[in-house]
Enzyme design. Structure first.
Site, PDB file in Angstrom:
ATOM      1  N   TRP A 137     -22.035 -14.510  -1.970  1.00 41.40           N
ATOM      2  CA  TRP A 137     -22.287 -14.529  -3.415  1.00 41.40           C
ATOM      3  C   TRP A 137     -22.590 -15.961  -3.808  1.00 41.40           C
ATOM      4  O   TRP A 137     -21.876 -16.883  -3.420  1.00 41.40           O
ATOM      5  CB  TRP A 137     -21.079 -14.033  -4.235  1.00 41.40           C
ATOM      6  CG  TRP A 137     -21.365 -14.223  -5.689  1.00 41.40           C
ATOM      7  CD1 TRP A 137     -22.207 -13.478  -6.465  1.00 41.40           C
ATOM      8  CD2 TRP A 137     -20.899 -15.290  -6.531  1.00 41.40           C
ATOM      9  NE1 TRP A 137     -22.284 -14.000  -7.727  1.00 41.40           N
ATOM     10  CE2 TRP A 137     -21.489 -15.115  -7.808  1.00 41.40           C
ATOM     11  CE3 TRP A 137     -20.053 -16.374  -6.334  1.00 41.40           C
ATOM     12  CZ2 TRP A 137     -21.259 -15.976  -8.873  1.00 41.40           C
ATOM     13  CZ3 TRP A 137     -19.804 -17.248  -7.405  1.00 41.40           C
ATOM     14  CH2 TRP A 137     -20.408 -17.033  -8.655  1.00 41.40           C
ATOM     15  N   GLU A 173     -24.050  -9.965  -2.489  1.00 45.16           N
ATOM     16  CA  GLU A 173     -23.489  -9.539  -3.788  1.00 45.16           C
ATOM     17  C   GLU A 173     -24.327 -10.038  -4.963  1.00 45.16           C
ATOM     18  O   GLU A 173     -24.551 -11.229  -5.125  1.00 45.16           O
ATOM     19  CB  GLU A 173     -22.051 -10.082  -3.913  1.00 45.16           C
ATOM     20  CG  GLU A 173     -21.381  -9.715  -5.225  1.00 45.16           C
ATOM     21  CD  GLU A 173     -19.962 -10.274  -5.345  1.00 45.16           C
ATOM     22  OE1 GLU A 173     -19.568 -11.127  -4.517  1.00 45.16           O
ATOM     23  OE2 GLU A 173     -19.250  -9.863  -6.274  1.00 45.16           O
ATOM     24  N   LYS A 177     -25.335 -10.128  -9.272  1.00 44.55           N
ATOM     25  CA  LYS A 177     -24.631 -10.285 -10.549  1.00 44.55           C
ATOM     26  C   LYS A 177     -25.654 -10.217 -11.670  1.00 44.55           C
ATOM     27  O   LYS A 177     -26.818 -10.586 -11.479  1.00 44.55           O
ATOM     28  CB  LYS A 177     -23.899 -11.635 -10.558  1.00 44.55           C
ATOM     29  CG  LYS A 177     -22.891 -11.768 -11.678  1.00 44.55           C
ATOM     30  CD  LYS A 177     -21.951 -12.946 -11.418  1.00 44.55           C
ATOM     31  CE  LYS A 177     -20.945 -13.081 -12.548  1.00 44.55           C
ATOM     32  NZ  LYS A 177     -19.873 -14.022 -12.251  1.00 44.55           N
ATOM     33  N   ASP A 230     -19.831  -5.164  -7.078  1.00 52.32           N
ATOM     34  CA  ASP A 230     -18.719  -5.674  -7.884  1.00 52.32           C
ATOM     35  C   ASP A 230     -18.878  -5.024  -9.253  1.00 52.32           C
ATOM     36  O   ASP A 230     -19.880  -5.263  -9.940  1.00 52.32           O
ATOM     37  CB  ASP A 230     -18.817  -7.205  -7.959  1.00 52.32           C
ATOM     38  CG  ASP A 230     -17.680  -7.838  -8.747  1.00 52.32           C
ATOM     39  OD1 ASP A 230     -17.354  -7.306  -9.831  1.00 52.32           O
ATOM     40  OD2 ASP A 230     -17.146  -8.863  -8.304  1.00 52.32           O
ATOM     41  N   HIS A 275     -20.135  -6.753 -12.437  1.00 57.43           N
ATOM     42  CA  HIS A 275     -21.410  -7.472 -12.373  1.00 57.43           C
ATOM     43  C   HIS A 275     -22.598  -6.704 -12.909  1.00 57.43           C
ATOM     44  O   HIS A 275     -23.722  -6.985 -12.543  1.00 57.43           O
ATOM     45  CB  HIS A 275     -21.702  -7.867 -10.925  1.00 57.43           C
ATOM     46  CG  HIS A 275     -20.855  -8.992 -10.458  1.00 57.43           C
ATOM     47  ND1 HIS A 275     -21.105  -9.683  -9.308  1.00 57.43           N
ATOM     48  CD2 HIS A 275     -19.755  -9.568 -10.995  1.00 57.43           C
ATOM     49  CE1 HIS A 275     -20.195 -10.619  -9.144  1.00 57.43           C
ATOM     50  NE2 HIS A 275     -19.360 -10.562 -10.158  1.00 57.43           N
ATOM     51  N   HIS A 323     -16.194  -4.699  -4.610  1.00 55.25           N
ATOM     52  CA  HIS A 323     -15.332  -5.688  -5.248  1.00 55.25           C
ATOM     53  C   HIS A 323     -14.792  -4.997  -6.486  1.00 55.25           C
ATOM     54  O   HIS A 323     -15.452  -4.959  -7.525  1.00 55.25           O
ATOM     55  CB  HIS A 323     -16.122  -6.935  -5.645  1.00 55.25           C
ATOM     56  CG  HIS A 323     -16.175  -7.967  -4.574  1.00 55.25           C
ATOM     57  ND1 HIS A 323     -16.632  -9.251  -4.778  1.00 55.25           N
ATOM     58  CD2 HIS A 323     -15.796  -7.913  -3.271  1.00 55.25           C
ATOM     59  CE1 HIS A 323     -16.534  -9.935  -3.652  1.00 55.25           C
ATOM     60  NE2 HIS A 323     -16.038  -9.148  -2.714  1.00 55.25           N
ATOM     61  N   ASP A 362     -15.997 -11.495 -19.286  1.00 53.57           N
ATOM     62  CA  ASP A 362     -15.310 -11.759 -18.020  1.00 53.57           C
ATOM     63  C   ASP A 362     -15.435 -10.570 -17.070  1.00 53.57           C
ATOM     64  O   ASP A 362     -15.232  -9.425 -17.466  1.00 53.57           O
ATOM     65  CB  ASP A 362     -13.831 -12.053 -18.279  1.00 53.57           C
ATOM     66  CG  ASP A 362     -13.073 -12.255 -16.983  1.00 53.57           C
ATOM     67  OD1 ASP A 362     -13.575 -13.011 -16.127  1.00 53.57           O
ATOM     68  OD2 ASP A 362     -12.000 -11.656 -16.803  1.00 53.57           O
ATOM     69  N   ASP A 392     -13.610 -10.366 -14.262  1.00 51.42           N
ATOM     70  CA  ASP A 392     -12.539 -10.483 -13.271  1.00 51.42           C
ATOM     71  C   ASP A 392     -11.123 -10.195 -13.758  1.00 51.42           C
ATOM     72  O   ASP A 392     -10.181 -10.858 -13.337  1.00 51.42           O
ATOM     73  CB  ASP A 392     -12.589 -11.889 -12.652  1.00 51.42           C
ATOM     74  CG  ASP A 392     -13.946 -12.192 -12.045  1.00 51.42           C
ATOM     75  OD1 ASP A 392     -14.320 -11.491 -11.093  1.00 51.42           O
ATOM     76  OD2 ASP A 392     -14.627 -13.099 -12.529  1.00 51.42           O
ATOM     77  N   ASP A 450     -11.532  -8.023  -6.423  1.00 51.62           N
ATOM     78  CA  ASP A 450     -12.012  -9.323  -6.883  1.00 51.62           C
ATOM     79  C   ASP A 450     -11.646  -9.533  -8.341  1.00 51.62           C
ATOM     80  O   ASP A 450     -12.400  -9.171  -9.229  1.00 51.62           O
ATOM     81  CB  ASP A 450     -13.537  -9.426  -6.686  1.00 51.62           C
ATOM     82  CG  ASP A 450     -14.038 -10.822  -7.011  1.00 51.62           C
ATOM     83  OD1 ASP A 450     -13.201 -11.729  -7.163  1.00 51.62           O
ATOM     84  OD2 ASP A 450     -15.265 -11.014  -7.112  1.00 51.62           O
TER      85      ASP A 450
HETATM   86  C1  RNT Z   1     -18.386 -13.915  -8.691  1.00 48.67           C
HETATM   87  C2  RNT Z   1     -18.299 -12.926  -7.566  1.00 48.67           C
HETATM   88  C3  RNT Z   1     -17.603 -13.401  -6.344  1.00 48.67           C
HETATM   89  C4  RNT Z   1     -16.371 -14.232  -6.637  1.00 48.67           C
HETATM   90  C5  RNT Z   1     -15.504 -14.520  -5.447  1.00 48.67           C
HETATM   91  C6  RNT Z   1     -14.521 -15.597  -5.717  1.00 48.67           C
HETATM   92  O1  RNT Z   1     -18.846 -13.384  -9.849  1.00 48.67           O
HETATM   93  O2  RNT Z   1     -17.714 -11.752  -8.021  1.00 48.67           O
HETATM   94  O3  RNT Z   1     -17.333 -12.339  -5.513  1.00 48.67           O
HETATM   95  O4  RNT Z   1     -15.578 -13.648  -7.630  1.00 48.67           O
HETATM   96  O5  RNT Z   1     -16.278 -14.740  -4.354  1.00 48.67           O
HETATM   97 ZN    ZN Z   2     -17.218 -10.219  -6.590  1.00 49.05          ZN
END
Ligand code: RNT
Ligand code: ZN
Length: 421
Positions: free
Chosen positions: A188, A229, A231, A262, A265, A289, A297, A299, A329
């Site tokens: 990523w 990955e 985003k 993820d 994303h 993820h 955000d 995460d 993640d």
């Molecule tokens: C960032 C990605 C990535 C990170 C990690 C720390 O938006 O999701 O995977 O969160 O690698």
């Molecule tokens: Zn991620």
């Protein structure tokens, strides 16, 4: 929770599920194959061990909060991870980033790292009988400060990150080789632009060129699996992200890599669960993820919500458990970090269990006959079925705390260990 009570509740649940034709004992044995990869970076807010007091730097991601007890050394991180795993049923894996090597206080730049810096982790994992996953770290570094790494038009910067990522794949392959279970290496990069760029094309060409160079070296699949990955946007990359979903879907299909999904994303109305049956038509495996996106955000700590459920339901309905690598993640510094792991991992496990407890064949039968009322009624009835009783039984059989017991365990660890740091 009392053993007797858990057993009684399980027996009742077993009978109730049997009425729908679902075998709970079988589901319990299937749970053993779901090995969630714990992301090490929730212990220290994505700081890493390159230098004392390192903090997450840019890269479009941010850890907010200042709850006490953050892991400051490898020893503390390992103690935290052991605590987390002691509170989780089943077996986990550990997912490391390149900034978490054992550099012994010496500065080792990212284009210099080697497997020897991770031998301590390999030994640690071997002792616990678990696998390791790995990630190149293309952020928190001066050469990532202008917003571009593998897609940089500056050859010095681009080649630095190519070298770093090549080394990370070599380290991942060594981990997989020594541990006898393939390491998933995930790429990523934060590359993107705050304001509307004009030359998106060159940036994407540069990224493609870098990836081709990185993947020119091949490793046996039994040691290393490569994933990429995408985003949609990050902080400071609101207008364009070089590694978009379309970019990586194309790259992965053409080059036979995994795709990382993820679920923080994508556009908030886009469902990652809906992508699974599409992507699995074209790639062998995916990496998840799991996270919880909240406004800007991506995460927040995973919770048992509909989005998570659709992801696990789709995997189970596609009979694709063996083609999905499950990673977490999230990083939240505003609550007990050990607690964050346990909540997030247990919620993910619960979502898989919920999906496995579904009488899918009956639902598909209704669907194929156009009997939409029965399909919806059954789906709604399943929501109040006693899947929590099945999960408690799973915890009891795994000899880990059941029900709310883990809360007390974490509070004890907070008092005895975290608050003393
Ligand atoms: C960032 C990605 C990535 C990170 C990690 C720390 O938006 O999701 O995977 O969160 O690698
Ligand atoms: Zn991620």
């Amino acid at each position: 929770m009392k053993k007797k009570l858990i057993e009684k509740a399980y027996e009742l649940a077993k009978e109730q599920y049997a009425e729908f034709g679902v075998d709970t004992d079988k589901v319990l044995s299937e749970m053993e194959n779901i090995n969630i990869s714990l992301h090490c970076w929730q212990t220290d807010d994505v700081g890493g061990f390159e230098k004392a007091g390192a903090v997450l730097g840019g890269g479009g991601i941010q850890a907010t909060g200042n709850f006490p007890g953050k892991a400051k050394t490898i020893e503390q991180m390992r103690a935290d991870l052991d605590k987390v795993m002691s509170l989780l049923p089943g077996k986990q894996r550990l997912n490391l980033h390149a900034i978490y090597g054992e550099f012994e206080g010496k500065p080792v730049d990212r284009d210099q790292i080697e497997a020897k810096h991770f031998q301590g982790w390999i030994n640690w994992a071997k002792k616990r009988g678990i696998g390791l996953d790995f990630n190149c770290t293309c952020f928190s570094h001066p050469l990532a400060d202008d917003g571009y790494t593998l897609s940089s038009k500056d050859e010095k910067i681009r080649s630095f990150w190519v070298e770093h990522t090549k080394r990370c794949r070599a380290i991942g392959a060594e981990m997989g080789k020594q541990l006898g279970t393939p390491t998933v290496h995930n790429i990523w990069i934060p590359d993107g632009s705050k304001d509307t760029p004009v030359d998106r094309n060159t940036l994407r060409k540069q990224l493609k060129k870098s990836l081709d160079e990185i993947f020119a070296v091949s490793y046996p699949k039994k040691h290393l699996k490569d994933s990429v990955e995408s985003k949609l946007f990050g902080i400071g990359s609101e207008s364009m992200v070089v590694g978009s979903h379309d970019f990586y879907v194309g790259y992965a299909i053409k080059n036979n890599t995994l795709i990382t999904l993820d679920n923080g994303h994508f556009h908030p109305t886009e469902q990652v669960g809906d992508k699974i049956s599409s992507i699995l038509q074209f790639v062998d495996e995916i990496l998840l993820h799991l996270t919880r996106g909240i406004r800007w955000d991506s995460d927040h700590v995973v919770t048992f919500n509909d989005e998570l459920l659709l992801i696990t339901q789709e995997i189970v309905r596609c009979k694709a458990l063996s083609r999905v690598n499950v990673g977490l993640d999230f990083f939240d510094a505003s609550l007990n970090r050990i607690g964050a792991y346990v909540i997030g991992t247990r919620s993910a496990q619960l979502a898989f269990m919920y999906a496995l407890l579904e009488p899918t064949a009956t639902l598909v039968k209704y669907e194929n006959k156009g009997r939409n009322f029965e399909r919806l009624a059954l789906l709604e009835l399943l929501r109040t079925m006693p899947f929590g009783a099945v999960y408690d039984y799973y915890c009891m059989k795994s000899k880990v705390p059941t029900g709310q017991e883990y809360i007390d365990e974490i509070m004890k660890y907070e008092k005895e260990v975290l608050l003393k740091r």
